[in-house]
Design a protein around this motif. Structure first.
Motif, mmCIF file in Angstrom:
data_model
loop_
_atom_site.group_PDB
_atom_site.id
_atom_site.type_symbol
_atom_site.label_atom_id
_atom_site.label_comp_id
_atom_site.label_asym_id
_atom_site.label_seq_id
_atom_site.Cartn_x
_atom_site.Cartn_y
_atom_site.Cartn_z
ATOM 1 N N VAL A 88 0.815 -1.220 0.000
ATOM 2 C CA VAL A 88 0.000 0.000 0.000
ATOM 3 C C VAL A 88 0.850 1.272 0.000
ATOM 4 N N PRO A 89 1.868 1.415 0.863
ATOM 5 C CA PRO A 89 2.673 2.644 0.769
ATOM 6 C C PRO A 89 3.385 2.798 -0.574
ATOM 7 N N LEU A 90 3.801 1.702 -1.183
ATOM 8 C CA LEU A 90 4.445 1.787 -2.495
ATOM 9 C C LEU A 90 3.442 2.211 -3.561
ATOM 10 N N ILE A 91 2.214 1.719 -3.457
ATOM 11 C CA ILE A 91 1.168 2.108 -4.407
ATOM 12 C C ILE A 91 0.850 3.594 -4.263
ATOM 13 N N ILE A 92 0.793 4.073 -3.020
ATOM 14 C CA ILE A 92 0.552 5.507 -2.793
ATOM 15 C C ILE A 92 1.703 6.332 -3.357
ATOM 16 N N LEU A 93 2.934 5.912 -3.087
ATOM 17 C CA LEU A 93 4.096 6.632 -3.599
ATOM 18 C C LEU A 93 4.130 6.609 -5.128
ATOM 19 N N ALA A 94 3.699 5.503 -5.710
ATOM 20 C CA ALA A 94 3.689 5.391 -7.173
ATOM 21 C C ALA A 94 2.723 6.385 -7.819
ATOM 22 N N SER A 95 1.756 6.855 -7.062
ATOM 23 C CA SER A 95 0.757 7.778 -7.609
ATOM 24 C C SER A 95 1.186 9.233 -7.518
ATOM 25 N N PHE A 96 2.334 9.524 -6.911
ATOM 26 C CA PHE A 96 2.730 10.908 -6.664
ATOM 27 C C PHE A 96 2.934 11.707 -7.959
ATOM 28 N N ARG A 97 3.284 11.033 -9.044
ATOM 29 C CA ARG A 97 3.516 11.744 -10.302
ATOM 30 C C ARG A 97 2.216 12.088 -11.019
ATOM 31 N N HIS A 98 1.099 11.594 -10.510
ATOM 32 C CA HIS A 98 -0.207 11.913 -11.094
ATOM 33 C C HIS A 98 -0.868 13.016 -10.272
ATOM 34 N N ALA A 344 4.566 -0.174 -16.549
ATOM 35 C CA ALA A 344 3.658 0.179 -17.649
ATOM 36 C C ALA A 344 3.144 1.604 -17.499
ATOM 37 N N ASP A 345 2.858 2.010 -16.267
ATOM 38 C CA ASP A 345 2.379 3.373 -16.011
ATOM 39 C C ASP A 345 3.478 4.391 -16.310
ATOM 40 N N ILE A 346 4.721 4.081 -15.934
ATOM 41 C CA ILE A 346 5.846 4.981 -16.226
ATOM 42 C C ILE A 346 5.993 5.178 -17.734
ATOM 43 N N GLN A 348 3.753 4.763 -20.057
ATOM 44 C CA GLN A 348 2.621 5.515 -20.608
ATOM 45 C C GLN A 348 2.752 7.006 -20.299
ATOM 46 N N ARG A 349 3.180 7.353 -19.087
ATOM 47 C CA ARG A 349 3.334 8.764 -18.743
ATOM 48 C C ARG A 349 4.448 9.427 -19.554
ATOM 49 N N ARG A 350 5.501 8.660 -19.843
ATOM 50 C CA ARG A 350 6.625 9.225 -20.601
ATOM 51 C C ARG A 350 6.289 9.388 -22.089
ATOM 52 N N THR A 351 5.543 8.448 -22.631
ATOM 53 C CA THR A 351 5.345 8.397 -24.084
ATOM 54 C C THR A 351 3.925 8.731 -24.525
ATOM 55 N N GLY A 352 2.962 8.612 -23.618
ATOM 56 C CA GLY A 352 1.571 8.849 -23.990
ATOM 57 C C GLY A 352 0.906 7.669 -24.654
ATOM 58 N N THR A 353 1.549 6.499 -24.646
ATOM 59 C CA THR A 353 0.950 5.313 -25.269
ATOM 60 C C THR A 353 1.359 4.057 -24.513
ATOM 61 N N ARG A 354 0.500 3.028 -24.621
ATOM 62 C CA ARG A 354 0.832 1.696 -24.101
ATOM 63 C C ARG A 354 0.868 0.683 -25.232
ATOM 64 N N GLN A 355 0.716 1.129 -26.457
ATOM 65 C CA GLN A 355 0.660 0.224 -27.592
ATOM 66 C C GLN A 355 2.054 -0.288 -27.936
ATOM 67 N N ILE A 356 2.248 -1.593 -27.861
ATOM 68 C CA ILE A 356 3.560 -2.194 -28.081
ATOM 69 C C ILE A 356 4.128 -1.868 -29.462
ATOM 70 N N PRO A 357 3.336 -1.929 -30.562
ATOM 71 C CA PRO A 357 3.912 -1.616 -31.881
ATOM 72 C C PRO A 357 4.412 -0.181 -32.024
ATOM 73 N N GLU A 358 3.898 0.738 -31.191
ATOM 74 C CA GLU A 358 4.302 2.138 -31.288
ATOM 75 C C GLU A 358 5.574 2.436 -30.511
#
Length: 485
Positions: A88-98, A344-346, A348-358
């Motif tokens: 739980v604390p890691l999940i909370i910390l992971a959300s700090f960039r949002h 995966a979230d990192i 997506q935030r860096r690139t704006g996509t989660r699509q593997i071919p892109e």
């Protein structure tokens, strides 16, 4: 009182969060989660490694009906409480960039959910267990439904509908069992010890098995009760996805161990082959569908479905190795899947996509991200010396003891998971350069603060699995004795 503190402290902290705003809410939530983790670690060091229930509190709740507020921890409960309080604390910390709107409500819901999860793992009364089972559903419903993606409303409603219907079947079974405790003039009770002491006919246990199991099958989920899972994991915000995959699905696995196997053992013996076949189908189905995915997050969701199928098979092998493997794999899966969804979230935030071919060529400027991603991925693939290997080895050994052919088919998951996960890594991190290659930046300090503890636990479980297995072993032996009575 220690169990009561672990249960109620997140609620108190969540209520205080309503007086905080923005960044203060994040910091307060993280502080509360770290205090909770410290209390769980203290409980682990204070725990006597035997089959007894410790740190118990048993008070009348509905005294006239024999329903009590009975909580406590044995080794099985403690392992899952530790997992919850670690993640739980890691999940909370992971959300700090949002920058989540209405941050105080967002983080309060995470802490409320932590109470529901811990309540499930420490409840020793059937109706109290059911109460916390439902309590854990409410925060995740709002986390996914309010802060999720465009399709969040329809997806979250489907998840809620599946879960609530399954829970009602379990409630019906608990009500029936409760009335059975009052036969022959005895006082009715919903305490777990009263349920364990019941003598039920094979016919009763056969249909009670499905009433209880459906609730757990939906939550885990087991094929074919899984159709809510990929969409919910994909459309939910990253912290909600981590809570769902890392901790909440363990509620169903824990329920099988704590309530299903010991209460209706003859029902289990009548239906174990059916469940084993469904579980192995889920292992292969999840892996094959994962191979075809183009979305990183959706691929991880189907990978999780495949690995959960193996855990279910291990539980229903009714062997010591299978049950112990399920416990250690619950830990490993929680760590692995949270790490994978965070990566995966990192991306997506860096690139704006989660699509593997892109995607492609990301590793050129992100050595730290590449290493962290590869470690979490190899643990998911069950590379020796990582957390995933210990659990999968024990699970496959347990399934093989149950049935050689089912064990052989289930073992295919190791090959298939290597195929889709390594191919994803190759395409996303090592593929040809893309528009994102030169622009992407490496991990920040806050992101390292999330991933380093996860990686440390990956190797700790892989190198020293007895740290946790010695805690759960007496409780697992007690469950097996109850099953074989």
């Amino acid at each position: 009182m220690l169990t009561a503190f672990l249960l109620f402290f997140p609620v108190a902290a969540a209520l205080l969060l309503h007086f905080a705003k923005g960044n203060a809410a994040r910091v307060m939530a993280l502080g509360a989660a770290l205090v909770e983790f410290a209390a769980a670690v203290f409980a682990a060091f204070s725990f006597q490694r035997d089959a007894s229930t410790q740190f118990a509190l048993n008070m009348p709740w509905v005294e006239s009906a024999g329903i009590g507020f009975h909580i406590g921890m044995d080794g099985l409960s403690l392992v899952l409480v530790l997992l919850t309080c670690f993640l739980v604390p890691l999940i909370i910390l992971a959300s700090f960039r949002h920058d989540y709107r209405n941050a105080s409500a967002f983080y309060a819901l995470i802490l409320f959910m932590q109470t529901g999860l811990i309540g499930v793992f420490v409840s020793l009364d059937a109706f109290l267990f059911y109460f916390f089972w439902e309590v854990a559903l409410i925060p995740i419903y709002f986390l996914a439904g309010v802060w999720g993606s465009d399709r969040r409303v329809a997806v979250t409603f489907k998840f809620f509908l599946y879960t609530i219907i399954g829970s009602l079947f379990m409630l019906a079974a608990f009500v029936y069992l409760y009335f059975q405790t009052g036969l022959g003039g005895a006082a009715r009770s919903s305490d777990i010890s009263a349920f364990y002491a019941l003598t039920l006919s094979s016919a009763e246990q056969a249909w009670l098995f499905w009433l209880i199991f459906i609730a757990f099958a939906v939550k885990m989920p087991l094929f074919p009760f899984h159709t809510w899972q990929p969409d919910t994991y994909t459309e939910s915000p990253a912290p909600a996805t981590m809570l769902l995959s890392g901790i909440m699905l363990k509620m169903g696995l824990y329920g099988c161990l704590r309530w299903l196997l010991p209460v209706v053992p003859r029902g289990v013996s009548q239906w174990d082959k059916t469940v084993m076949i469904l579980a192995v189908i889920g292992v292969i189905y999840g892996a094959i569908i994962a191979i075809r995915q183009r979305d990183v997050k959706r691929l991880i969701a189907y990978s999780s479905l495949s690995h959960v199928g193996l855990m279910i098979a291990g539980i229903f092998s009714l062997t010591m190795m299978g049950l112990q493997g399920s416990v250690i794999q619950m830990l490993a899966h929680g760590v692995n899947v949270v790490g994978m969804f965070f990566v995966a979230d990192i991306i997506q935030r860096r690139t704006g996509t989660r699509q593997i071919p892109e995607l492609g060529g990301l590793t050129r400027h992100t050595p730290l991200l590449s290493v962290a991603f590869l470690v979490m991925l190899l643990s998911t693939v069950a590379l020796p010396l990582t957390a995933g290997f210990v659990g999968e080895f024990l699970l496959l050994a347990g399934v093989y003891q149950y049935n050689m052919w089912l064990g052989a088919v289930a073992g295919v998951t190791i090959i298939l998971s290597a195929v889709y996960l390594l191919r994803m890594f190759q395409r996303v991190m090592l593929g040809p350069d893309t528009a994102f290659t030169s622009a992407i930046r490496d991990l920040t300090g806050a992101e390292l603060a999330v991933l380093v503890p996860l990686i440390a636990l990956v190797f700790w479980i892989g190198l020293f699995p007895n740290t946790f297995m010695s805690i759960s072993e007496p409780a697992i032996l007690k469950i097996l004795q109850q099953v074989n009575r």
